[in-house]
Design a protein around this motif. Sequence first.
Motif, PDB file in Angstrom:
ATOM      1  N   TYR A 186       0.750  -1.254  -0.007  1.00  0.00           N
ATOM      2  CA  TYR A 186       0.106   0.023  -0.016  1.00  0.00           C
ATOM      3  C   TYR A 186       0.941   1.341   0.024  1.00  0.00           C
ATOM      4  O   TYR A 186       1.853   1.382   0.563  1.00  0.00           O
ATOM      5  CB  TYR A 186      -0.936   0.082   1.268  1.00  0.00           C
ATOM      6  CG  TYR A 186      -2.099  -0.698   0.870  1.00  0.00           C
ATOM      7  CD1 TYR A 186      -3.529  -0.160   0.717  1.00  0.00           C
ATOM      8  CD2 TYR A 186      -2.278  -2.104   0.757  1.00  0.00           C
ATOM      9  CE1 TYR A 186      -4.463  -0.861   0.204  1.00  0.00           C
ATOM     10  CE2 TYR A 186      -3.474  -2.839   0.628  1.00  0.00           C
ATOM     11  CZ  TYR A 186      -4.586  -2.145   0.545  1.00  0.00           C
ATOM     12  OH  TYR A 186      -5.749  -2.990  -0.051  1.00  0.00           O
ATOM     13  N   SER A 187       0.367   2.312  -0.875  1.00  0.00           N
ATOM     14  CA  SER A 187       0.935   3.495  -0.925  1.00  0.00           C
ATOM     15  C   SER A 187      -0.280   4.582  -0.483  1.00  0.00           C
ATOM     16  O   SER A 187      -1.322   4.300  -1.138  1.00  0.00           O
ATOM     17  CB  SER A 187       1.624   3.984  -2.077  1.00  0.00           C
ATOM     18  OG  SER A 187       2.374   5.068  -2.198  1.00  0.00           O
ATOM     19  N   LEU A 188       0.197   5.407   0.354  1.00  0.00           N
ATOM     20  CA  LEU A 188      -0.882   6.487   0.797  1.00  0.00           C
ATOM     21  C   LEU A 188      -0.596   7.688   0.330  1.00  0.00           C
ATOM     22  O   LEU A 188       0.607   8.184   0.278  1.00  0.00           O
ATOM     23  CB  LEU A 188      -1.337   6.258   2.354  1.00  0.00           C
ATOM     24  CG  LEU A 188      -2.259   5.508   2.763  1.00  0.00           C
ATOM     25  CD1 LEU A 188      -1.833   3.992   2.371  1.00  0.00           C
ATOM     26  CD2 LEU A 188      -2.474   5.229   4.333  1.00  0.00           C
ATOM     27  N   MET A 189      -1.791   8.867   0.135  1.00  0.00           N
ATOM     28  CA  MET A 189      -1.440  10.097  -0.208  1.00  0.00           C
ATOM     29  C   MET A 189      -2.394  11.037   0.808  1.00  0.00           C
ATOM     30  O   MET A 189      -3.199  10.556   0.939  1.00  0.00           O
ATOM     31  CB  MET A 189      -1.827  10.174  -1.720  1.00  0.00           C
ATOM     32  CG  MET A 189      -0.800   9.505  -2.826  1.00  0.00           C
ATOM     33  SD  MET A 189      -1.108  10.128  -4.249  1.00  0.00           S
ATOM     34  CE  MET A 189      -0.328  11.640  -4.260  1.00  0.00           C
ATOM     35  N   VAL A 190      -1.957  12.198   0.650  1.00  0.00           N
ATOM     36  CA  VAL A 190      -2.579  13.459   1.023  1.00  0.00           C
ATOM     37  C   VAL A 190      -2.622  14.517   0.078  1.00  0.00           C
ATOM     38  O   VAL A 190      -1.731  14.740  -0.621  1.00  0.00           O
ATOM     39  CB  VAL A 190      -2.226  13.822   2.381  1.00  0.00           C
ATOM     40  CG1 VAL A 190      -2.362  12.722   3.615  1.00  0.00           C
ATOM     41  CG2 VAL A 190      -0.681  14.459   2.180  1.00  0.00           C
TER      42      VAL A 190
ATOM     43  N   GLY B  84      -4.041   2.965  -1.618  1.00  0.00           N
ATOM     44  CA  GLY B  84      -4.510   1.913  -2.483  1.00  0.00           C
ATOM     45  C   GLY B  84      -3.374   0.993  -2.666  1.00  0.00           C
ATOM     46  O   GLY B  84      -2.259   1.474  -2.509  1.00  0.00           O
ATOM     47  N   PRO B  85      -3.316  -0.185  -3.079  1.00  0.00           N
ATOM     48  CA  PRO B  85      -2.131  -1.156  -3.228  1.00  0.00           C
ATOM     49  C   PRO B  85      -1.638  -0.907  -4.797  1.00  0.00           C
ATOM     50  O   PRO B  85      -2.322  -0.793  -5.897  1.00  0.00           O
ATOM     51  CB  PRO B  85      -3.080  -2.489  -3.015  1.00  0.00           C
ATOM     52  CG  PRO B  85      -4.386  -2.184  -3.835  1.00  0.00           C
ATOM     53  CD  PRO B  85      -4.698  -0.953  -3.606  1.00  0.00           C
ATOM     54  N   LEU B  86      -0.235  -1.220  -4.759  1.00  0.00           N
ATOM     55  CA  LEU B  86       0.454  -1.275  -5.921  1.00  0.00           C
ATOM     56  C   LEU B  86       1.107  -2.640  -6.135  1.00  0.00           C
ATOM     57  O   LEU B  86       1.091  -3.535  -4.999  1.00  0.00           O
ATOM     58  CB  LEU B  86       1.670  -0.303  -5.949  1.00  0.00           C
ATOM     59  CG  LEU B  86       2.535  -0.170  -4.948  1.00  0.00           C
ATOM     60  CD1 LEU B  86       3.939  -0.972  -5.058  1.00  0.00           C
ATOM     61  CD2 LEU B  86       2.960   1.329  -4.564  1.00  0.00           C
ATOM     62  N   GLY B  87       1.296  -3.069  -7.326  1.00  0.00           N
ATOM     63  CA  GLY B  87       1.931  -4.379  -7.280  1.00  0.00           C
ATOM     64  C   GLY B  87       3.450  -4.697  -7.419  1.00  0.00           C
ATOM     65  O   GLY B  87       4.099  -3.787  -8.028  1.00  0.00           O
ATOM     66  N   VAL B  88       4.039  -5.505  -6.402  1.00  0.00           N
ATOM     67  CA  VAL B  88       5.534  -5.867  -6.376  1.00  0.00           C
ATOM     68  C   VAL B  88       5.705  -7.464  -6.506  1.00  0.00           C
ATOM     69  O   VAL B  88       5.220  -8.098  -5.729  1.00  0.00           O
ATOM     70  CB  VAL B  88       5.873  -5.427  -5.000  1.00  0.00           C
ATOM     71  CG1 VAL B  88       7.534  -5.500  -4.753  1.00  0.00           C
ATOM     72  CG2 VAL B  88       5.628  -3.947  -4.595  1.00  0.00           C
ATOM     73  N   THR B  89       6.638  -7.523  -7.440  1.00  0.00           N
ATOM     74  CA  THR B  89       7.013  -8.803  -7.948  1.00  0.00           C
ATOM     75  C   THR B  89       8.350  -9.083  -6.696  1.00  0.00           C
ATOM     76  O   THR B  89       8.848  -8.107  -6.401  1.00  0.00           O
ATOM     77  CB  THR B  89       7.308  -8.833  -9.203  1.00  0.00           C
ATOM     78  OG1 THR B  89       8.428  -8.111  -9.617  1.00  0.00           O
ATOM     79  CG2 THR B  89       6.260  -8.984 -10.339  1.00  0.00           C
TER      80      THR B  89
END
Length: 444
Positions: free
Chosen positions: A241-245, A336-341
């Motif tokens: 997850y990466s979050l923003m404001v 929201g989630p990002l994808g990491v291999t």
Amino acid sequence: MGPPPELRPPLPGSVSCDVAIVGAGFTGLWTAYYLSLLDPSLRVVVLESAYAGFGASGRNGGWCSALLPSSLPALARRHGRSAAIAFQQAMNATVDEVGRVCAAENIACDFHKGGTVSVARSPAQLSRASATVSSYASFGFDEVSLLSAGDASSRLGATSVLGGVFTPHCAAIQPAALVRGLASVVAARGVSLYEGTPVTSLRPGAAVTPFGTVRAEVVVRATEGYTAGLPGYRRAVAPVYSLMVATPPLPESTWDAIGLADRETFTDFRHLIIYGQRTADGRLAFGGRGAPYHFGSSVSPSFDREPSVFTALRETLGALFPVLGPVAEISHAWGGPLGVTRDWTASVGLDRASGLAWAGGYVGDGVGTSNLAGRTLADLILGVSSDLVELPWVGHRSRSWEPEPLRWLGINAALRATASADAAEARTGRAARRADLIHRLVSG
């Protein structure tokens, strides 16, 4: 971010087509777009569990960049120097390609190519900045330049700036506007886009949904951070997850202090990634990593909001830009989630035997990379011989993540240790060796 759009109708029942695409984020929509350009007669179906751009495509930091998850030296070790250079050149050109499509298709997403300024705020960060520029220069990319403290501060008025790096290969965008605009363009070109249609399983020649099965010669998996929810893919991509404001629109006097006069995107050289941009309507949008990974690669709307991370982001903004106050005022917060291999490497490919295609593993740099993926998938699917299908990420297969609980323990330990490395560097000014060890363990 604005309210969610009105949903398009779901899949009306079982259908057959030429290409079925699972996921209406940037990867799926760019693939559909270029397929419709190359062969307008193709029957293309896009299936989306929520609405177009629901995932990271509509909720990211708005960097359309030429960044790759794998460094140029790492690519060169795996695939050779010329392949690494070709890949980076393709990514540099991709930023302009996105801008070209936005202009040609009248997608109003505030696209502006102002580049990226990455500031160094400690001696350790300055050393990494210098090494970054040297690395790019060794591959012939001299346009990535080292900035003096004065030049860096003139672009970004952050505290304690000792220098920085500037690259022209990035544009700021409004991501939700881009993905929703692209969805409208694709639908107008005759692509069948079904929203509110979750795919429950993939198999050769078919995507199965609660409303029926879509049968196709080629099925494209374009699910990125949501990949682990598909049967058989639990360990393929870890959702992190990466979050923003975002602040309210700021007055010009505040922007005079902060800078970003050309709407440069910005970051610094800490280990736990931060990123930001000056939006077209005068807000400061700012995000960062640090939210926990959830056991079993779980994804939930409840994970989009971590109060402690939002507080940390506001405090970081205050530390970077004292004009905002010690804890910056915000008007919006999301995540929201990002994808990491497992090997930190993006890939794109098509298995001709099964008809299953895929693209993803962007590790948070997907706005631009997904466009290159969509063009590459279109060429692969249609059998077009092009430079794109020769790039080194084509056909790459990342190894699986470890089973639980090892995955949960390892990823969260790495997140905590990365934050600890930044804290140690802030205290001492010296590079924290633990950060290099963490990177080798996680991306190995």
